[in-house]
Design a protein around this motif. Sequence first.
Motif, short mmCIF file in Angstrom:
data_model
loop_
_atom_site.label_atom_id
_atom_site.label_comp_id
_atom_site.label_asym_id
_atom_site.label_seq_id
_atom_site.Cartn_x
_atom_site.Cartn_y
_atom_site.Cartn_z
N ASP A 64 71.28 29.50 -64.45
CA ASP A 64 71.09 29.18 -63.03
C ASP A 64 70.76 27.72 -62.89
N THR A 75 67.33 35.88 -57.97
CA THR A 75 66.36 35.20 -58.81
C THR A 75 66.41 35.80 -60.22
N ARG A 76 65.72 35.13 -61.15
CA ARG A 76 65.65 35.68 -62.51
C ARG A 76 64.97 37.04 -62.51
N GLN A 104 59.99 38.40 -51.32
CA GLN A 104 59.54 37.04 -51.10
C GLN A 104 58.68 36.99 -49.84
#
Length: 499
Positions: free
Chosen positions: A26, A65-66, A109
């Motif tokens: 990424d 996201t990771r 989030q």
Amino acid sequence: MVPLDRHARPIDHVLRGAPDAPALIDRAGAMTFAEAEQKVARLAGWLRAQVPDVGARVATWLPKTREACLMPLAAARAGLVHVPINPALKRAQVAHILADSGAALLLTQAARAATLEAGDVPAGVSVHVAAIEGDPLPPSSADPDALAAILYTSGSTGRPKGVMLSHANLWLGAVSVAHYLALEPEDRVLGVLPLSFDYGQNQLFSTWLAGAAVAPLDYLAPRDVVKAVERVGATTLAGVPPLWTQLLEPEWPAETAARLRRLTNSGGALSPAMVRALRARFPAADLYPMYGLTEAFRSTYLPPALVDANPDSIGRAIPFAEVMVVRGDGTQAAAGEPGELVHAGPLVAQGYWRDAERTAQRFRLAPAFSREGGVTVWSGDTVVADTAGLLRFVGRDDEMIKTSGNRVSPQEVEEAVTAGDEAREAVAIGVDDPRLGQRIVVVARGHADLEPALRARLKRDLPTYMQPAEIVWRAELPRNANGKLDRAALAAEIRGARA
């Protein structure tokens, strides 16, 4: 090439690349397989501390996201069931999935959590905006038949329903795809599809099983995908037909297009015109048309060598799948005879979460002539097999248009409409008509001033009973959360306006 081994394992064992090889790429850089394994172990430890009950559901509502990429493995390692929520969904849909799944935890989030209103989060659900790494857990020893994930369908015809997938479903799907795509450790797979979509999630698992790297991408415009292919050196790109339409619009530098060695399609059949366009734009890439359904992951693929001679085919069964064409009386359809596609074998899901009625409708015993036997998925899709066993998608039984005593496949009309330069995309809908039974209304993306040219071409290419009674022109067509054309919404709108 990944060998075809039908022995399933817990899905968190899928990180099989060399320890120092990249597993995830990424904008922050590359995460090696060793680093990914360590991250999974610590995420699993954190989850176990938060939710100690084996089999509890944990949800994620995140972009790529990771943590979003690794949570399916971490949840499995912690003995939990992962429920990925498409980040494109809004609070009401998220609230439904949380309540329906009985999730104990939501990882999201702060900005997304702030959109949730009172009552959206059921009592007992803990909401976290960060995952704090815990004590590492060792690889799982779970029964491969244990529940590992619940994937919620897009819900274009009603509220989303959860499809229950076992470790074995996920593992064998990864083995099958990695094998027939011939993925190798040097491959770089650009992940543009939602991770809540079985097709998008499998890109992670099949790539890692082959020891290759995934580059997850949330994009705003097709040009972002072009840049990402160049930036990460992508060799493989998966899409659905509306995405390919978008990606053919920007300019592609020849050297960037030539990086792609493998294009895969599912979520809708490619038209012959689209096949030709993809061939022209990406001449170095093998093209893999595929057909799948979340209830059995994927059913068929067409080997690239057969695409040019069979551009409208969805191919034959993928490894580990048995695919049958079945008449209404349960017997096997002959070559050239339409029937329902029925899928048997170890890729068949465990049914719908907490929905015995709909499970009984879709998951039924195999026809008597099945090799695999057991519980199968009756797709509701009509297909035809040719004498070589290659399948062609005709349409869903509930979408077929009955006009002037004829059964018309919407796909056939749509392919004719988009075969020229007048319309980029099209959806054909049957609308009740007292004289015809149904008349054909086409909603097309393009400009109305091109309608005379389109009408003239359709008059040459289609029989009278397949001619659209009306063409509605739009600048854009609606899509669901997985990027597919939202046919149900369009049909409801058009039929409602003409009732």
